[in-house]
Write a protein that holds these residues in place. Structure first.
Motif, PDB file in Angstrom:
ATOM      1  N   TYR A   3       0.868  -1.176   0.000  1.00 20.10           N
ATOM      2  CA  TYR A   3       0.000   0.000   0.000  1.00 20.10           C
ATOM      3  C   TYR A   3       0.897   1.215   0.000  1.00 20.10           C
ATOM      4  O   TYR A   3       0.838   2.064   0.884  1.00 20.10           O
ATOM      5  CB  TYR A   3      -0.881  -0.017   1.249  1.00 20.10           C
ATOM      6  CG  TYR A   3      -2.194   0.669   1.048  1.00 20.10           C
ATOM      7  CD1 TYR A   3      -2.345   2.016   1.312  1.00 20.10           C
ATOM      8  CD2 TYR A   3      -3.294  -0.039   0.572  1.00 20.10           C
ATOM      9  CE1 TYR A   3      -3.560   2.645   1.142  1.00 20.10           C
ATOM     10  CE2 TYR A   3      -4.508   0.590   0.406  1.00 20.10           C
ATOM     11  CZ  TYR A   3      -4.633   1.925   0.692  1.00 20.10           C
ATOM     12  OH  TYR A   3      -5.838   2.527   0.524  1.00 20.10           O
ATOM     13  N   HIS A   5       2.906   4.446   0.057  1.00 19.37           N
ATOM     14  CA  HIS A   5       2.450   5.803   0.328  1.00 19.37           C
ATOM     15  C   HIS A   5       2.876   6.783  -0.747  1.00 19.37           C
ATOM     16  O   HIS A   5       2.368   7.887  -0.809  1.00 19.37           O
ATOM     17  CB  HIS A   5       3.038   6.264   1.665  1.00 19.37           C
ATOM     18  CG  HIS A   5       4.509   6.452   1.601  1.00 19.37           C
ATOM     19  ND1 HIS A   5       5.378   5.396   1.539  1.00 19.37           N
ATOM     20  CD2 HIS A   5       5.255   7.584   1.534  1.00 19.37           C
ATOM     21  CE1 HIS A   5       6.615   5.871   1.474  1.00 19.37           C
ATOM     22  NE2 HIS A   5       6.575   7.182   1.470  1.00 19.37           N
ATOM     23  N   ASP A   9       3.586   4.532  -8.644  1.00 21.01           N
ATOM     24  CA  ASP A   9       3.206   3.142  -8.383  1.00 21.01           C
ATOM     25  C   ASP A   9       4.345   2.254  -8.868  1.00 21.01           C
ATOM     26  O   ASP A   9       4.420   1.892 -10.027  1.00 21.01           O
ATOM     27  CB  ASP A   9       1.897   2.816  -9.119  1.00 21.01           C
ATOM     28  CG  ASP A   9       1.371   1.426  -8.753  1.00 21.01           C
ATOM     29  OD1 ASP A   9       2.071   0.699  -8.029  1.00 21.01           O
ATOM     30  OD2 ASP A   9       0.267   1.086  -9.195  1.00 21.01           O
ATOM     31  N   ASP A  67      -6.797  -1.491  -2.825  1.00 19.42           N
ATOM     32  CA  ASP A  67      -5.360  -1.258  -2.684  1.00 19.42           C
ATOM     33  C   ASP A  67      -5.038   0.047  -3.403  1.00 19.42           C
ATOM     34  O   ASP A  67      -5.705   0.402  -4.390  1.00 19.42           O
ATOM     35  CB  ASP A  67      -4.561  -2.415  -3.291  1.00 19.42           C
ATOM     36  CG  ASP A  67      -3.131  -2.468  -2.763  1.00 19.42           C
ATOM     37  OD1 ASP A  67      -2.836  -3.384  -1.973  1.00 19.42           O
ATOM     38  OD2 ASP A  67      -2.316  -1.598  -3.131  1.00 19.42           O
ATOM     39  N   LYS A  68      -4.026   0.743  -2.939  1.00 20.14           N
ATOM     40  CA  LYS A  68      -3.646   2.003  -3.572  1.00 20.14           C
ATOM     41  C   LYS A  68      -2.913   1.777  -4.891  1.00 20.14           C
ATOM     42  O   LYS A  68      -2.860   2.662  -5.744  1.00 20.14           O
ATOM     43  CB  LYS A  68      -2.780   2.828  -2.619  1.00 20.14           C
ATOM     44  CG  LYS A  68      -2.544   4.247  -3.086  1.00 20.14           C
ATOM     45  CD  LYS A  68      -1.778   5.043  -2.036  1.00 20.14           C
ATOM     46  CE  LYS A  68      -1.542   6.464  -2.521  1.00 20.14           C
ATOM     47  NZ  LYS A  68      -0.811   7.273  -1.519  1.00 20.14           N
ATOM     48  N   SER A  69      -2.325   0.597  -5.060  1.00 17.12           N
ATOM     49  CA  SER A  69      -1.523   0.300  -6.250  1.00 17.12           C
ATOM     50  C   SER A  69      -2.391  -0.167  -7.416  1.00 17.12           C
ATOM     51  O   SER A  69      -3.042  -1.214  -7.346  1.00 17.12           O
ATOM     52  CB  SER A  69      -0.489  -0.780  -5.929  1.00 17.12           C
ATOM     53  OG  SER A  69       0.084  -1.290  -7.118  1.00 17.12           O
ATOM     54  N   ASN A  88      -8.043   2.334  -4.149  1.00 17.21           N
ATOM     55  CA  ASN A  88      -8.528   3.252  -3.119  1.00 17.21           C
ATOM     56  C   ASN A  88      -7.418   3.458  -2.093  1.00 17.21           C
ATOM     57  O   ASN A  88      -6.497   2.639  -1.976  1.00 17.21           O
ATOM     58  CB  ASN A  88      -9.788   2.710  -2.446  1.00 17.21           C
ATOM     59  CG  ASN A  88     -10.704   3.805  -1.957  1.00 17.21           C
ATOM     60  OD1 ASN A  88     -10.257   4.891  -1.584  1.00 17.21           O
ATOM     61  ND2 ASN A  88     -12.002   3.527  -1.951  1.00 17.21           N
ATOM     62  N   ASP A  89      -7.523   4.542  -1.355  1.00 14.17           N
ATOM     63  CA  ASP A  89      -6.491   4.972  -0.421  1.00 14.17           C
ATOM     64  C   ASP A  89      -7.031   4.886   1.003  1.00 14.17           C
ATOM     65  O   ASP A  89      -8.125   5.375   1.289  1.00 14.17           O
ATOM     66  CB  ASP A  89      -6.108   6.417  -0.768  1.00 14.17           C
ATOM     67  CG  ASP A  89      -4.882   6.910  -0.032  1.00 14.17           C
ATOM     68  OD1 ASP A  89      -4.660   6.483   1.118  1.00 14.17           O
ATOM     69  OD2 ASP A  89      -4.145   7.739  -0.600  1.00 14.17           O
ATOM     70  N   LYS A  92      -8.399   7.946   2.496  1.00 15.12           N
ATOM     71  CA  LYS A  92      -9.445   8.634   1.737  1.00 15.12           C
ATOM     72  C   LYS A  92     -10.710   7.792   1.584  1.00 15.12           C
ATOM     73  O   LYS A  92     -11.566   8.091   0.748  1.00 15.12           O
ATOM     74  CB  LYS A  92      -8.919   9.024   0.351  1.00 15.12           C
ATOM     75  CG  LYS A  92      -7.763  10.016   0.388  1.00 15.12           C
ATOM     76  CD  LYS A  92      -7.261  10.342  -1.008  1.00 15.12           C
ATOM     77  CE  LYS A  92      -6.087  11.317  -0.964  1.00 15.12           C
ATOM     78  NZ  LYS A  92      -5.556  11.595  -2.317  1.00 15.12           N
ATOM     79  N   VAL A 111       1.005   3.263   5.777  1.00 13.52           N
ATOM     80  CA  VAL A 111       0.007   4.325   5.722  1.00 13.52           C
ATOM     81  C   VAL A 111       0.294   5.416   6.754  1.00 13.52           C
ATOM     82  O   VAL A 111       0.362   5.160   7.954  1.00 13.52           O
ATOM     83  CB  VAL A 111      -1.403   3.741   5.953  1.00 13.52           C
ATOM     84  CG1 VAL A 111      -2.451   4.837   5.908  1.00 13.52           C
ATOM     85  CG2 VAL A 111      -1.717   2.676   4.900  1.00 13.52           C
TER      86      VAL A 111
END
Length: 261
Positions: A3, A5, A9, A67-69, A88-89, A92, A111
């Motif tokens: 994840y 930060h 990516d 996942d943020k990636s 998704n973050d 957020k 995170v």
């Protein structure tokens, strides 16, 4: 699970699946702690390439996996097209009283700020919902990261600890944050988990997969030199001659929190 930060990516989903499957394997124990029930709505936060989301799906829960990636989510969708994945973050999330449980494995040490993530997790849970997580705790991979930073400095590259990519709290620090947000902490554990890394290049692969931020602004040649020096200096402490494999000095935190209001 990953994840990152940072804005870029840089996650290599194929390397993650090929050489770091231990992340999901150890995460299976966390599913036992979660004890999911058929029909529950569960958020898998930091799902990586989706292996644990698939285990939840097979237990007949309604899983949303984030996942943020984008690289990881793309890979997860390809592997498990019947599961809902989205980018998704953690800081957020906009869910409101939607989930019976939020599940997170090997993610929350990426995170920052941690309290903001906890606030979003808390908001996403129904009354009585549970938060079950495992991630790196105080002292996690300290031998590895300290040696990388030491080798940087020897070659004239200073390192500012505010650029350290991970958040490795003590158990007291993290459970206090949970309570500040509103969770009733019902379980908390900080434990050693020496983790085998695959093959002779296991340490190098781990650094390539997870430690890229420690080499920001350094050329590829210098990076390779630093990694070679790290391998040499840590072989006595972290290499298992009998199995011809590296052992990462993992220290993990597991927590369970209940939303009572």
């Amino acid at each position: 699970m990953p994840y990152n930060h940072s804005i870029k990516d840089n996650w290599d989903a194929s390397l993650y699946d090929g050489k770091h499957s231990f992340v999901s394997i150890f995460g299976s124990e966390l599913i036992d702690l979660l004890a999911p029930h058929k029909g529950e709505n569960i958020l898998d936060l930091g799902c990586g390439t989706g292996d644990l989301a698939k285990k939840l799906f097979d237990l007949e829960v309604n899983v949303i996996a984030v996942d943020k990636s984008e690289n990881m989510i793309r890979n997860a969708k390809s592997k498990y097209p019947n599961i809902y994945f989205e980018v998704n973050d953690a800081i957020k999330l906009e869910y409101n009283c939607k989930f019976d449980a939020v599940f997170s494995n090997a993610t929350l040490h990426w995170v920052k700020p941690p309290k903001q993530a906890l606030q979003h997790i808390f908001s996403g849970l129904k009354h009585g919902g549970r938060f079950v997580a495992e991630f790196g705790g105080k002292g996690n991979v300290q031998k590895i990261t300290s040696e990388i930073i030491n080798q940087r400095k020897k070659l004239g590259y200073e390192f500012k600890m505010e650029n350290f990519p991970w958040y490795y709290p003590s158990i007291g620090e993290y459970t206090s944050l949970m309570e500040e947000v509103g969770f009733r902490v019902t379980f908390a554990q900080h434990f050693d988990r020496p983790t085998p890394l695959d093959g002779d290049n296991g340490l190098r692969n781990w650094i390539e997969m997870f430690g890229g931020d420690l080499f920001e602004g350094i050329s590829e040649n210098t990076k390779n030199q630093i990694i070679a020096n790290v391998e040499h200096n840590l072989k006595g402490a972290l290499y298992n001659q009998k199995n011809n494999s590296w052992i990462a000095d993992y220290k993990r935190i597991r927590v369970v929190g209940i939303k009572n209001k």
